[in-house]
Design a protein around this motif. Structure first.
Motif, short mmCIF file in Angstrom:
data_model
loop_
_atom_site.label_atom_id
_atom_site.label_comp_id
_atom_site.label_asym_id
_atom_site.label_seq_id
_atom_site.Cartn_x
_atom_site.Cartn_y
_atom_site.Cartn_z
N GLY A 14 0.82 -1.14 0.01
CA GLY A 14 0.05 -0.03 -0.02
C GLY A 14 0.79 1.33 0.15
O GLY A 14 1.94 1.33 0.05
N TYR A 55 -3.83 1.52 -6.10
CA TYR A 55 -5.16 1.52 -6.21
C TYR A 55 -5.51 1.72 -7.49
O TYR A 55 -5.17 2.85 -8.24
N GLY A 62 -3.76 -2.72 -8.21
CA GLY A 62 -4.19 -3.41 -7.16
C GLY A 62 -4.91 -4.73 -7.15
O GLY A 62 -4.62 -5.61 -6.34
N LEU A 70 -9.30 -2.26 -3.83
CA LEU A 70 -8.42 -1.99 -4.32
C LEU A 70 -8.44 -1.43 -5.75
O LEU A 70 -7.48 -1.09 -6.36
N GLY A 78 -9.97 1.42 -6.63
CA GLY A 78 -9.89 2.55 -6.71
C GLY A 78 -11.35 3.40 -6.56
O GLY A 78 -11.56 4.70 -6.20
N THR A 138 -9.55 5.67 -2.70
CA THR A 138 -10.52 4.24 -2.97
C THR A 138 -11.97 4.31 -2.50
O THR A 138 -12.12 5.34 -1.48
#
Lengths: 544, 337
Positions: free
Chosen positions: A116, A137, A141, A217, A219, B199
């Motif tokens: 991350g 992201y 991801g 993940l 986004g 996100t």
């Protein structure tokens, strides 16, 4: 043909009963949901650009995830197979199944802890004055997470295949001083190739129906799967007809991709040796290849272990003893284990019936269309059940049972049944190849000795098949332990499982408790895997 | 739903097992609620004890995942539902709840309650309220946003995690907040804001987990979230932003059903909701603001909690009518980046 008439009939009817049970369970749920909604809502689904857009993305990310997972799993499995004796190997094999048993959110937080924005990887680059370049992201991801969960799964299934190769093959290869390239082409690839379609199909389905990972993940809504739309339809809009239509779309289109996968190479000689103990591999004794293999295995192990280490470190901060003695924890553990065990046994029973029936039909020289169709349906069912969202099954059954006031009593059974269906594809992929090899090695012998029925089961089948059966059972239990989807439909005071408890602590700000529970869940899965991968006592595999 | 009802956003209609085990003697009041209300950390056990002490009855809680799941469960069960009381719907769901025709008038006056923006309804009795807000980590953010424009136009490396309005009620809350402030401009503002969004999580638990693990310095949560950290963890690190445009309010309500076995008992429960016996359990167990008098003054963490100058809220029927269109607008704006 090595089956007696009675055996053939028994195998076939077991398979047909199991098939009817699976189809019936799904059909009843879908029918009861469909009956609740309006047809127009269902038809409208096909005209929405939004639906087609997310469908395209769903398939795109699932294809990429599958491709990368399988492509990386092959060298990892080959390296592991070439090194049957390095220290700690069995622990890597066991750990490969642990991510499966964690609730997805926990796995995702582990991955984020490493990859991350504030993760270990970026921390280290930052220390080296390189900033924090890795942005997970987005599509990357999703891919990292899907590969994290599925590469170990694929590697494990392929490794199991490679371990069934008789030792003599490699001894011969070494005597002929065969280069590794040829060993791969002549021995290893023919074993791997027929496995790929099945493994890829399984991973494709897992990625196509992925939901939490993609949302966390991905986004934002540019990265969304059809599964989200199904949840929205049932959860927020309460539009069952739309949910059923979307599920139908998901099944049809994913099935098309799976059908394409079926064109990958099949068949291959599983070998006829009775010995399947993996010993030293004399063909792989070069120093260079050893170094390469160790490096590859080390990289893979880091990839696998680091996110799990995040979970361990976080979990160690919790009051673990306090958690372990809480009555609600003990209740949840008991419930979880009971459901997981029932689900695993049910999945095993269905899988064994399918395998027996398909095997019986294969012994026919020219099977009638009915037999061919049944065998096809069983294979397809074993693949496609994952595509039916648990929320559809759960809601459908709830609707059906409600008028009779049975939702209370039936809830654990339905959760177990849903978990069993979700485990079925895994169990089949563990057992099918193992059974095929076993049958081809022992059928002639058993027939010539006149062994059949229970005697054959006891003398020939159980010793040979005990390991794959236990592995399959452990896999299925781990999978069911981590499941939240099915239980969330019915969960509550009377049906608290560990993931449910974990989420409820998270939802009450009790992050420490949740971290501790995640660690305990992971440890439980590991214990299961230890039980499921115990080397047979008398086989002396040099593993401890 | 308030912060801690937002669990399991990936899940669906959480069907807590329905109760059929009626007590052998005495009356039973079946209360449908969201699941976290009745955990050992939630207000459920306290409320049950307090009401049972005065009613000579047994309170039986049946848990669904959250308010939305609660309403869906009721729709599924229709007139066969064993629920006497439904506790845990909110202002955004009232319209849909009334359309089911399953609720009866409460007969409880809701006029003089301490609810910002006021609340008056003949069917539903409010039991607590809270505001959606941006909660930030004061160790990473030096100048927190004081307007929504600050948030929208702020530095794109200071990220925020929001929830998805398709799968969670805080996500819907943020959507309504932006709509209430920006109206027709909302889509354009979302497009700008999307650069700051790390996100979009499926639900509150996932979003808050990312926030507390340090991935993002901001998250969409509640003005009362910092109170939890102050009281339970004794840290002032997490704060709620004081946004001048006003904050979107969530009011949680309870109602009695047409099917209530003992309407008098159900009504007495709704009256009880507004007494200290119930309200005392709200602040430090539901982490929301009480709507009526509590026995003791609120803890300091609640007294100091951000209170907006302006309370934003759409009428329930406006939300019901426009929800899908507004979600579509959000989807388009967010996918445009």
């Amino acid at each position: 043909m090595y089956l007696t008439g009675a055996e053939f009939r028994r195998s076939l009817s077991a398979g047909l009963v199991a098939l009817l049970a699976v189809l019936g369970f799904i059909a009843v749920a879908v029918a009861s949901l469909a009956g609740f909604g309006r047809l127009a809502d269902a038809a409208a689904v096909l005209n929405e650009p939004y639906v087609w857009r997310i469908l395209r993305f769903t398939l795109y990310q699932a294809c990429l995830s599958t491709l990368i997972s399988v492509a990386l799993a092959i060298p990892v499995a080959l390296a592991m197979a070439r090194r049957p004796q390095f220290p700690g190997r069995i622990w890597i094999v066991r750990l490969m199944a642990v991510p499966l048993g964690l609730p997805v959110l926990i796995g995702a937080l582990g991955i984020i802890g490493i990859w991350g924005r504030q993760g270990l990887f970026n921390d280290m680059l930052d220390l080296a004055a390189l900033g924090r370049p890795l942005q997970i992201y987005g599509l990357q991801g999703i891919l990292i997470a899907h590969v994290y969960f599925n590469l170990p799964l694929a590697a494990r299934l392929i490794l199991a295949g490679l371990e069934r190769v008789p030792q003599e093959y490699f001894k011969t290869a070494a005597m002929l001083a065969m280069p590794q390239r040829s060993v791969f082409r002549l021995i290893e690839w023919p074993v791997i190739a027929p496995l790929i379609a099945g493994v890829a199909g399984l991973i494709f389905m897992l990625c196509a129906t992925s939901f939490t990972l993609v949302l966390i993940l991905g986004g934002g809504p540019a990265a969304t799967t059809i599964e989200v739309a199904i949840y929205q339809a049932l959860r927020f809009d309460f539009n069952p007809a739309r949910a059923v239509a979307l599920s139908g779309l998901q099944i049809v289109l994913t099935a098309l991709v799976l059908a394409a996968l079926a064109f990958l190479p099949r068949a291959g000689d599983p070998g006829t040796s009775a010995s399947s103990e993996a010993g030293r591999r004399p063909d792989a004794d070069h120093r260079l290849s050893r170094g390469f293999d160790f490096a590859l295995i080390a990289l893979f192990t880091l990839w696998l272990i680091l996110p799990l280490a995040v979970i361990v470190v976080k979990g160690a901060g919790a009051d673990l003893i306090g958690l372990l003695v809480e009555p609600v924890f003990l209740r949840a553990t008991a419930t979880s284990l009971a459901i997981a065990l029932s689900a695993a046994l049910a999945a095993l029973a269905v899988a064994l019936s399918f395998i027996a029936a398909i095997g019986a039909i294969r012994t026919l020289r020219a099977p009638e269309p009915f037999y061919r169709g049944s065998a096809g349906a069983m294979s397809a069912m074993g693949s496609l059940v994952l595509l039916v969202p648990p929320i559809v099954l759960g809601t459908g059954w709830f609707l059906l049972l409600r008028p009779f006031g049975l939702t209370d009593t039936a809830a654990p059974a339905i959760v177990a049944a849903i978990n069993a269906l979700m485990a079925l594809p895994f169990v089949l992929r563990v057992l099918q190849p193992a059974f095929a090899v076993h049958r081809s090695r022992t059928a002639r012998l058993a027939a010539s000795l006149g062994l059949s029925g229970l005697a054959r089961l006891r003398i020939v089948d159980w010793p040979g098949l005990r390991r794959p059966v236990l592995t399959a059972l452990a896999f299925a239990m781990a999978l069911s332990l981590g499941d939240l989807g099915a239980v969330a439909l019915f969960g509550g005071d009377q049906l608290t499982t560990l993931p449910w408890l974990l989420y409820s602590r998270l939802g009450s700000y009790r992050t420490d408790d949740a971290n501790g529970l995640a660690l305990i869940l992971g440890a439980l899965c590991l214990v299961l895997m230890i039980a499921g991968t115990r080397a047979p006592r008398n086989a002396g595999r040099g593993q401890t | 739903m308030s912060a801690h009802h937002m669990k399991i956003a990936i899940a669906a209609l959480a069907f807590g097992a329905a109760g059929s085990a009626h007590a052998q003697d005495g009356k039973v009041l079946t209360v449908y609620t969201y699941e976290s209300f009745n955990t050992e950390w939630g207000p459920g056990p306290l409320v049950k004890d307090a009401f049972e002490a005065q009613c000579g009855c047994t309170v039986k809680f049946v848990g669904a995942e959250d308010g939305v799941a609660l309403l869906n469960r009721l729709k599924l069960e229709g007139r066969t539902s064993p629920a006497d009381i439904v506790l845990g719907l909110d202002n955004n769901l009232i319209h849909e709840a009334k359309e089911t025709g399953l609720f009866a008038a409460s007969g409880v006056s809701t006029e003089n309650l301490a609810i910002p923006g006021g609340f008056d309804d003949d069917i539903f009795v409010p039991f607590d309220y809270g505001y959606f807000d941006i909660v930030y980590d004061s160790e990473s953010i030096e100048t927190p946003p004081t307007t929504l424009d600050d948030l929208v136009n702020g530095p794109s490396d200071e990220k925020i995690v929001i929830e998805d309005p398709r799968t969670s009620t805080p996500g819907l809350g943020m959507l309504l907040w932006m709509k209430a402030v920006y109206g027709d401009e909302a889509a354009a503002k979302w497009e700008t804001l999307s650069k700051r969004i790390l996100t979009v999580a499926p639900g509150w638990s996932e979003a808050y987990g990312l926030f507390t693990s340090g991935e993002a310095p901001m998250v969409l949560s509640y003005t009362t979230s910092p109170a939890y950290h102050q009281i339970a963890e004794e840290t002032d690190r997490y704060k709620a932003a004081d946004i001048e445009d006003g904050l979107y309010v969530q009011i949680e309500v309870a109602g009695m059903t047409e099917m209530a076995e003992d309407p008098a008992l159900a009504k007495s429960f709704l009256e009880f909701v507004l007494t200290p016996g119930f309200q005392d359990a709200i602040p430090t167990h539901n982490w929301m603001m009480p709507v009526a008098q509590t026995s003791d003054p609120l803890p300091a963490a609640f007294q100091n909690a951000v209170m907006p100058d302006k309370t934003l809220q759409f009428a329930p029927d406006v939300v019901a009518e426009n929800r899908q269109a507004w979600i579509d607008e959000w989807l388009n704006a967010m996918s445009a980046r």
